[in-house]
Every structure is written in structure tokens, then in C-alpha cells.
Design an enzyme around this catalytic site. Structure first.
Site, PDB file in Angstrom:
ATOM      1  N   GLN A 108       0.811  -1.218   0.000  1.00  0.00           N
ATOM      2  CA  GLN A 108       0.000   0.000   0.000  1.00  0.00           C
ATOM      3  C   GLN A 108       0.844   1.268   0.000  1.00  0.00           C
ATOM      4  O   GLN A 108       0.318   2.368   0.189  1.00  0.00           O
ATOM      5  CB  GLN A 108      -0.926  -0.010   1.224  1.00  0.00           C
ATOM      6  CG  GLN A 108      -1.935  -1.145   1.205  1.00  0.00           C
ATOM      7  CD  GLN A 108      -2.728  -1.262   2.494  1.00  0.00           C
ATOM      8  OE1 GLN A 108      -2.619  -0.436   3.404  1.00  0.00           O
ATOM      9  NE2 GLN A 108      -3.538  -2.308   2.590  1.00  0.00           N
ATOM     10  N   HIS A 128      -1.038  -0.212   5.701  1.00  0.00           N
ATOM     11  CA  HIS A 128      -1.624   0.701   6.687  1.00  0.00           C
ATOM     12  C   HIS A 128      -0.711   1.884   7.002  1.00  0.00           C
ATOM     13  O   HIS A 128      -0.366   2.156   8.155  1.00  0.00           O
ATOM     14  CB  HIS A 128      -1.988  -0.044   7.972  1.00  0.00           C
ATOM     15  CG  HIS A 128      -3.100  -1.029   7.811  1.00  0.00           C
ATOM     16  ND1 HIS A 128      -3.777  -1.581   8.864  1.00  0.00           N
ATOM     17  CD2 HIS A 128      -3.666  -1.570   6.688  1.00  0.00           C
ATOM     18  CE1 HIS A 128      -4.702  -2.422   8.408  1.00  0.00           C
ATOM     19  NE2 HIS A 128      -4.642  -2.427   7.086  1.00  0.00           N
TER      20      HIS A 128
END
Length: 379
Positions: A81, A145
Site C-alpha cells: 500500500q 496501513h
């Protein structure tokens, strides 16, 4: 060149959804964007500065419809991510051309979320003089995250971080650890220093940049146009996604109070929020599971004139179920959303309201993603 498609009522009928309060047409302003993540309007032009997770800045020219790539992005870690993430303009951008940005980058121990600033030079097609203002500590061997939405309010920067996908559900979780900025909202001055009035400045072993904590993965932040409160949306664990109103020094409970279930087992791992548990309960949350949850990315309050029935509503992108949620808001009460673009198949990455036209601009997600604009339907 933009193209226009009428989607509203057709999609509502296909999906069996109720008719929306506002009908709209969809204009495609740009195509083929590579993993765009964030956008912000440049003043007085309608032009849009965007980021791409691969480590690029993009500039949409409203007059020509062209998208150009700018040189000068920071070095980023693109695994998982990671990448170049949020972007915002300095309050004095019209004079200084300074922009703020966040990205995932390598540090000792793994990777972490960085905050930096640089200068946009449109004539040269570049961003120059990038300096790192803050690095979330500690770095962690995870590529998930990073959080990383930012807003600038009252001459301070607020940045939402993530818990780096820690599965240590319990009181020792990193989002409950005040010595780490992971899983928190941090507050800094515009030059990246810690303000003296932050809540944990004088607390031993606490990270002084923390403004609030107990968050899982913040991927949406905005400022309420009337109250000045910071609102955010964060991902839950297999459901339990939340919309929260940020308050100084407060604990939002992750993972000691939550509405989701463990991705791995489907079992509840924490009680839901209860009166007197010491945690701030969300203004809105989804239930457990992934059938109807709300993994968010990008949010803003609607404050334009083009869609009067949505005035004051909260617009939040939904990644998994692929629609733009239009949430009615009454004070601190948030109701279930109308589903805009439902059935169109777009993962929504960011949303903004055009400062000049009041239209809704939607940045989608993917390696061949369009930039869309919602305008009032002529039908």
C-alpha cells in the site's frame, strides 16, 4: 477532452437502489491514470494537482483537459500500500507555491510514513526543494496501513497515520502505544515542529506530535466547514469502518473497542464501544463482515451550489463496494449514505468539490483509472 455519460437512474434501477436525492451526469475528464491517490485544486484555475502511488505528481489542465507528469517527486517505497500518497497546498500557496505531501519510504527497521513539503514550479513542470518534515516512528517491516491523509487547519498540519496492519489485538497494540505515532492523528506546525500545546508534550515517553490515538488506518480526513472540527474515516478489520470526529488527546479505542471481526477467523476480537469505556465512539460505523462495510478513501463535506439537496452532506469514497457515499449529517449525527456511482465499478480513491463550479470531482483507483466529474443532470 471530457466525455459525458448519464448513469444515475439506470444504475439505480439495475441495483434496485432508491432514487437519489440529486440526479447527475458523469463526465470523464481524464483517462489512463496510473494508481492515482490524491488530488487538490490549484487556486483560481480549476486545475488539479494529483499524486500517483508509483511516485509521480500529475497536473490536470482544466482549459485543455491535458494531464502532464511533473518531475521531482520524493523517493518512495511502492510495495503493498506504499507510494506517493496525499497532497495539500500551503495556506500561502498563491504566493509561495509550496505544497505538502506524504509518502511511504524506507527507514531503519523497514518503512514508514513521511511528511514533506516542496515548491511547485508549473513553468518548469517540476516540484523542487523537497524536504522531509516528519517521519512516523518507529519504522516497521510492513507494507500496509500507512494511513496518510493530511489537512491544514488554523496554520497547523493534521496527518492521519495507520497501525501498519498489526494483528496484536490487545492493550499492547501499537495504536495504543503513546510512544509511537503509528495509529494516530499527529499535529504539527507548518514547518514540521511540534506545537507546545499538543496534549502529550509533557507526558513522559509519549510522542509529542500525537493529537489523538487508537486509530486503525486513516485514509480520509477533512475539516467541517462550519465547526472547524477535523473529521476522518478509517478502515476497520473486516467491517467496523468508522467515521470519527477528532478531539484533542482522545483515545478512539482501536483495537480494544471495535465493530469488525478478525479477517482470519471471522470472530469478534474486541467488544463494541460502550458508555464509560474510556474511548470515543465513532459518529458512524459499519457492522461486522464485508457484505456491506465501508472501507474509506477520500472525504469532503459538500458545500457547493450545484447539488443543493446534498448541501452539508459528507462525501466519502468506498473502495471495496465501489461507490461514493453521500452521508447526511446533523451536527455529530451521521446517517446511512446514498450510493452515488453504485454499479459503475469504480473503486473511489479521493473526492473533492470544485471551488468554482460546485461540481463533485471523483478520483478513481487502479492502473488505468479515470478522473470523473459529477454535474447536475440535464434530464
Amino acid at each position: 477532452m471530457k466525455t459525458t455519460t448519464t448513469l444515475t437512474f439506470v444504475l439505480a434501477l439495475i441495483a434496485g437502489a432508491p432514487v437519489l436525492a440529486q440526479s447527475y451526469d458523469v463526465e470523464t475528464l481524464a483517462k489512463g491514470l496510473d494508481r492515482p491517490w490524491a488530488m487538490t485544486f490549484l487556486p483560481d484555475s480549476g486545475d488539479i494537482l494529483m499524486t500517483g502511488r508509483g511516485g509521480i505528481f500529475l497536473l490536470y489542465d482544466a482549459a485543455s483537459g491535458a494531464v502532464s507528469e511533473l518531475d521531482g517527486a520524493p523517493d518512495v517505497s511502492t510495495a503493498g500500500q506504499g507510494g506517493l500518497l496525499d497532497v495539500a497546498l500551503a495556506p500561502d500557496f498563491a504566493d509561495s507555491n509550496v505544497i505538502y505531501m506524504t509518502w511511504a519510504g524506507s527507514v531503519a527497521g523497514g518503512t514508514t510514513t513521511h511528511l514533506g513539503r516542496g515548491t511547485l514550479d508549473r513553468l518548469a513542470g517540476t516540484v523542487t526543494d523537497i524536504e522531509t518534515l516528519f517521519q512516523v516512528s518507529p519504522g516497521i517491516a510492513s507494507n500496509a496501513h500507512y494511513g496518510s491523509r493530511i489537512v491544514i487547519h488554523d496554520d497547523h498540519i493534521y496527518m492521519g497515520t495507520g497501525d501498519r496492519n498489526s494483528k496484536a489485538f490487545g492493550p499492547d497494540h501499537i495504536a495504543q502505544d503513546l510512544s509511537s505515532e503509528n495509529g494516530s492523528v499527529i499535529r504539527l506546525t507548518l514547518d514540521g515542529t511540534v506545537p507546545d500545546d499538543n496534549p502529550f508534550v509533557d507526558i513522559e515517553n509519549a510522542a509529542p506530535a500525537i493529537w489523538s490515538y487508537g486509530h486503525r488506518n486513516i485514509q480520509a480526513m477533512t475539516v467541517h466547514p462550519d465547526t472547524g472540527d477535523i473529521w476522518l474515516a478509517e478502515h476497520g478489520e473486516a467491517g467496523g469502518d468508522e467515521i470519527n470526529i477528532v478531539a484533542r488527546g482522545e483515545n478512539y479505542g482501536w483495537p480494544l473497542a471495535a465493530y469488525g471481526v478478525d479477517y482470519r477467523t471471522g470472530e469478534q476480537f474486541a467488544p463494541t464501544h460502550q458508555d464509560g469505556d474510556g474511548f470515543v465512539a465513532p459518529a458512524y460505523h459499519s457492522g461486522p463482515g464485508r457484505n456491506d462495510h465501508f472501507p474509506p478513501s477520500g472525504m469532503t463535506f459538500y458545500d457547493g451550489d450545484a447539488f443543493p439537496d446534498w448541501q452539508g452532506h459528507l462525501l466519502v469514497g468506498n473502495l471495496f463496494h465501489r461507490y461514493l457515499g453521500v452521508f447526511p449529517v446533523d451536527g455529530a449525527q451521521v446517517s446511512d449514505p446514498e450510493r452515488v456511482l453504485d454499479g459503475a465499478g469504480y473503486r473511489i480513491r479521493d473526492v473533492a468539490v470544485g471551488p468554482q463550479d460546485g461540481y463533485i470531482y471523483v478520483l478513481t483507483d487502479g492502473d488505468n483509472a479515470p478522473l470523473l466529474r459529477l454535474v447536475p443532470s440535464e434530464g
